[in-house]
Write a protein that holds these residues in place. Structure first.
Motif, PDB file in Angstrom:
ATOM      1  N   GLN A 230       0.815  -1.217   0.000  1.00 52.88           N
ATOM      2  CA  GLN A 230       0.000   0.000   0.000  1.00 52.88           C
ATOM      3  C   GLN A 230       0.851   1.271   0.000  1.00 52.88           C
ATOM      4  OE1 GLN A 230      -3.536  -0.149   2.768  1.00 52.88           O
ATOM      5  NE2 GLN A 230      -2.671  -2.156   3.243  1.00 52.88           N
ATOM      6  N   TYR A 231       2.154   1.120   0.267  1.00 51.32           N
ATOM      7  CA  TYR A 231       3.045   2.287   0.248  1.00 51.32           C
ATOM      8  C   TYR A 231       3.953   2.175  -0.975  1.00 51.32           C
ATOM      9  CZ  TYR A 231       6.244   5.913   1.916  1.00 51.32           C
ATOM     10  OH  TYR A 231       7.017   7.033   2.021  1.00 51.32           O
ATOM     11  N   ASN A 232       5.256   2.061  -0.791  1.00 48.37           N
ATOM     12  CA  ASN A 232       6.188   2.002  -1.925  1.00 48.37           C
ATOM     13  C   ASN A 232       6.693   0.593  -2.232  1.00 48.37           C
ATOM     14  OD1 ASN A 232       6.067   4.690  -2.544  1.00 48.37           O
ATOM     15  ND2 ASN A 232       7.850   5.269  -1.320  1.00 48.37           N
ATOM     16  N   GLY A 233       6.175  -0.404  -1.528  1.00 52.14           N
ATOM     17  CA  GLY A 233       6.602  -1.772  -1.788  1.00 52.14           C
ATOM     18  C   GLY A 233       7.737  -2.219  -0.895  1.00 52.14           C
ATOM     19  N   ILE A 234       8.621  -3.046  -1.436  1.00 48.02           N
ATOM     20  CA  ILE A 234       9.692  -3.664  -0.650  1.00 48.02           C
ATOM     21  C   ILE A 234      10.927  -2.766  -0.625  1.00 48.02           C
ATOM     22  CG2 ILE A 234      11.202  -5.684  -0.437  1.00 48.02           C
ATOM     23  CD1 ILE A 234       9.099  -7.244  -2.076  1.00 48.02           C
ATOM     24  N   PRO A 235      11.355  -2.320   0.571  1.00 47.60           N
ATOM     25  CA  PRO A 235      12.597  -1.527   0.644  1.00 47.60           C
ATOM     26  C   PRO A 235      13.813  -2.384   0.287  1.00 47.60           C
ATOM     27  CG  PRO A 235      11.287  -1.345   2.679  1.00 47.60           C
ATOM     28  CD  PRO A 235      10.707  -2.470   1.881  1.00 47.60           C
ATOM     29  N   ASN A 236      14.803  -1.765  -0.318  1.00 47.13           N
ATOM     30  CA  ASN A 236      16.038  -2.489  -0.674  1.00 47.13           C
ATOM     31  C   ASN A 236      16.681  -3.131   0.546  1.00 47.13           C
ATOM     32  OD1 ASN A 236      15.766  -1.737  -3.354  1.00 47.13           O
ATOM     33  ND2 ASN A 236      17.015   0.097  -3.132  1.00 47.13           N
ATOM     34  N   ILE A 237      16.674  -2.406   1.648  1.00 44.11           N
ATOM     35  CA  ILE A 237      17.343  -2.900   2.854  1.00 44.11           C
ATOM     36  C   ILE A 237      16.630  -4.140   3.420  1.00 44.11           C
ATOM     37  CG2 ILE A 237      16.063  -1.379   4.440  1.00 44.11           C
ATOM     38  CD1 ILE A 237      19.739  -2.579   4.729  1.00 44.11           C
ATOM     39  N   LEU A 238      15.322  -4.252   3.185  1.00 53.07           N
ATOM     40  CA  LEU A 238      14.591  -5.433   3.644  1.00 53.07           C
ATOM     41  C   LEU A 238      15.065  -6.678   2.892  1.00 53.07           C
ATOM     42  CD1 LEU A 238      12.380  -6.732   5.355  1.00 53.07           C
ATOM     43  CD2 LEU A 238      10.725  -6.122   3.576  1.00 53.07           C
ATOM     44  N   VAL A 239      15.342  -6.522   1.608  1.00 53.65           N
ATOM     45  CA  VAL A 239      15.871  -7.638   0.809  1.00 53.65           C
ATOM     46  C   VAL A 239      17.229  -8.071   1.355  1.00 53.65           C
ATOM     47  CG1 VAL A 239      16.636  -8.370  -1.493  1.00 53.65           C
ATOM     48  CG2 VAL A 239      14.629  -6.884  -1.254  1.00 53.65           C
ATOM     49  N   ILE A 240      18.094  -7.080   1.662  1.00 59.38           N
ATOM     50  CA  ILE A 240      19.417  -7.382   2.236  1.00 59.38           C
ATOM     51  C   ILE A 240      19.266  -8.132   3.560  1.00 59.38           C
ATOM     52  CG2 ILE A 240      21.533  -6.361   3.192  1.00 59.38           C
ATOM     53  CD1 ILE A 240      21.145  -4.053   1.158  1.00 59.38           C
ATOM     54  N   LEU A 241      18.356  -7.660   4.401  1.00 60.73           N
ATOM     55  CA  LEU A 241      18.126  -8.299   5.700  1.00 60.73           C
ATOM     56  C   LEU A 241      17.627  -9.739   5.545  1.00 60.73           C
ATOM     57  CD1 LEU A 241      16.469  -5.516   7.904  1.00 60.73           C
ATOM     58  CD2 LEU A 241      18.514  -6.838   8.483  1.00 60.73           C
ATOM     59  N   LEU A 242      16.669  -9.940   4.645  1.00 66.03           N
ATOM     60  CA  LEU A 242      16.120 -11.288   4.445  1.00 66.03           C
ATOM     61  C   LEU A 242      17.183 -12.250   3.931  1.00 66.03           C
ATOM     62  CD1 LEU A 242      12.611 -10.456   2.917  1.00 66.03           C
ATOM     63  CD2 LEU A 242      13.103 -11.306   5.217  1.00 66.03           C
TER      64      LEU A 242
END
Length: 387
Positions: A230-242
Motif C-alpha cells: 500500500q506504500y512504496n513496496g519492498i525496501p532495498n534494505i529489507l531484501v538485504i536483511l532477508l
C-alpha cells in the motif's frame, strides 16, 4: 494439548518473545489510534531499525561463542567515515567503495579476533579498547566534521525500493507476488521437513501442528506484504536483511561451522577435545562481526546521507539487548539468528510506539533497560528450573 505444551516448553524464550512482540504491537496500535501499523510507519520501522538488525545477526554469533563485542558502534562509525572519504572526497565508484569498506571491516574484525582467540585477552577488554580506538579514529578521519552528501546510488541502499512490475497500480504488485512466493516456499519447507523426519524415524508432533504453524506464517507474511504494497513496496534494505537472515540461519542450523560455534559456546574444552579448532572459530566469528559492523555503518551512513563523528553511538547496546531479549544466553551456547531479529523488532516497536505516544527519551531508555533485565532474568529462571 500435551504436544503444544511440550513444544512451547522447548522454545519458551523464542515463542515468548513472538507473543511479546504481538502484544506490544497491539498495545501501541491502540494507544496511537492505529498509526503504528499504517503502511508508512511499518516502512519507517524497517528503515529505522535495519542497521541494528544487521548488527544483531553478527552479535548473536559472538554471544553464542561466549564472548561480547562492545566496539561495533564505533566500527560502524569508522567505516561510515572511510566510505564518505572514498565516495564524497575521492569520488570513488560506490560499488568499489562498498567492497573496500567491507574488507576494512573484515580487517578490523581480524585485528580484534586475533587478540581474543590467540592472545586470550577477554573479549570485553579487547572490544572495549576497540570501542575507544575506532571512535577516536572516526573523529580523526572526519576531523570533527560531517561529510555529505553521498551519491544517489549509494543512498538507495537505505532509502530505495524494489521497482514494481506494473506502474500506476494502487498496490505494489511485486510485493504481493513476493508474499505469495514466500508462502509457497514455507509450505514446501514444512512438508519437506516432515517427510525427512518420517524417513529417518524421528518422533513427530501431530500433523495439525506443522499445518497450523505454516498457516499462521502464511497469514502473517501476506498481511505484512499487503501493508507494504500500500506504500512504496519492498525496501532495498529489507531484501538485504532477508538474505542475511536466510544465509546465517542456514549456516547455524545446517553447516559444520554453525555446529562448531554452538559447541564452542556450550563447552570450549569439550569442543576442543572433540576436534573443533576453537581458536580459528573464535577468530572468524569476530571477522564476521567486523564485516557486519561495516555493513551496518554503510546502511546508517546511506540513511543519514552523511558520515558524522557521533554515528553509531549506543549501537552495540541495542544489538546486545536484541540478542538477549531474543533468547541468547549470557553464558553462551544458546541463541538463534531469528531470535535476535525478533528481539530487535521488540526493541524497535517499543521505541517507535513510545515516540508516537510522546514519551520522552529518558523514559524510553529506562523502560528498555527494564525489558532487557527481565529478559535475562527470565533466561536464568528457566535454566534453574531445568537444571
Amino acid at each position: 494439548m500435551g504436544a503444544i505444551s511440550e513444544i512451547f516448553k522447548k522454545n519458551i524464550r523464542q515463542y515468548g518473545m513472538i507473543i511479546a512482540l504481538i502484544f506490544i504491537s497491539v498495545f501501541f496500535q491502540i494507544l496511537t489510534d492505529g498509526i503504528l501499523l499504517k503502511p508508512l510507519n511499518i516502512t519507517n520501522l524497517i528503515l529505522q531499525n535495519s542497521y541494528i538488525l544487521v548488527l544483531a545477526i553478527g552479535m548473536v554469533l559472538v554471544i553464542i561463542t561466549g564472548h561480547i563485542d562492545l566496539s561495533v558502534g564505533s566500527v560502524a562509525a569508522f567505516i561510515g567515515a572511510l566510505s564518505a572519504i572514498m565516495m564524497v572526497d575521492m569520488q570513488m565508484n560506490p560499488v568499489l567503495a562498498v567492497i573496500l569498506s567491507l574488507l576494512m571491516g573484515a580487517l578490523v574484525g581480524a585485528w580484534q579476533g586475533f587478540w581474543v582467540a590467540y592472545i586470550k585477552i577477554p573479549a570485553f577488554i579487547v572490544t572495549l579498547a576497540g570501542m575507544l580506538l575506532f571512535r577516536g579514529l572516526t573523529m580523526i578521519v572526519l576531523n570533527g566534521q560531517s561529510i555529505a552528501p553521498f551519491p544517489k546510488a549509494f543512498q538507495k541502499i537505505s532509502s530505495g525500493f524494489i521497482p514494481d512490475l506494473i506502474s500506476g497500480s494502487s498496490l505494489n504488485v511485486l510485493t504481493l507476488a513476493a508474499g505469495i512466493i514466500l508462502s509457497v516456499l514455507i509450505v514446501y519447507q514444512e512438508f519437506r521437513t516432515r517427510k525427512t523426519s518420517v524417513k529417518y524415524g524421528f518422533e513427530l508432533p501431530p500433523v495439525w501442528i506443522p499445518i497450523a504453524k505454516a498457516a499462521a506464517l502464511v497469514v502473517v507474511i501476506n498481511l505484512f506484504t499487503f501493508v507494504l504494497a500500500q506504500y512504496n513496496g519492498i525496501p532495498n534494505i529489507l531484501v538485504i536483511l532477508l538474505v542475511l537472515i536466510a544465509i546465517y540461519s542456514f549456516v547455524m542450523n545446517n553447516m559444520t561451522m554453525g555446529r562448531h560455534i554452538y559447541a564452542l559456546g556450550g563447552n570450549e574444552k569439550a569442543a576442543s577435545l572433540s576436534g573443533v579448532k576453537t581458536k580459528r572459530v573464535t577468530f572468524w566469528v569476530f571477522v564476521n562481526m567486523g564485516v557486519l559492523a561495516a555493513l551496518s555503518g554503510l546502511v546508517f551512513a546511506a540513511r543519514l546521507n552523511s558520515a558524522t563523528p557521533k554515528a553509531g553511538t549506543n549501537f552495540e547496546l541495542d544489538a546486545i539487548a536484541a540478542c538477549f531479549i531474543g533468547g541468547a544466553s549470557a553464558s553462551g551456547g544458546i541463541g538463534t539468528v531469528v531470535g535476535a531479529i525478533i528481539g530487535g523488532l521488540v526493541m524497535g516497536v517499543m521505541n517507535n510506539g513510545m515516540s508516537l505516544v510522546g514519551l520522552g527519551v529518558d523514559w524510553q531508555q529506562g523502560i528498555k533497560g527494564l525489558v532487557l533485565l527481565l529478559a535475562v532474568g527470565f533466561d536464568i529462571y528457566n535454566k534453574s528450573k531445568t537444571a
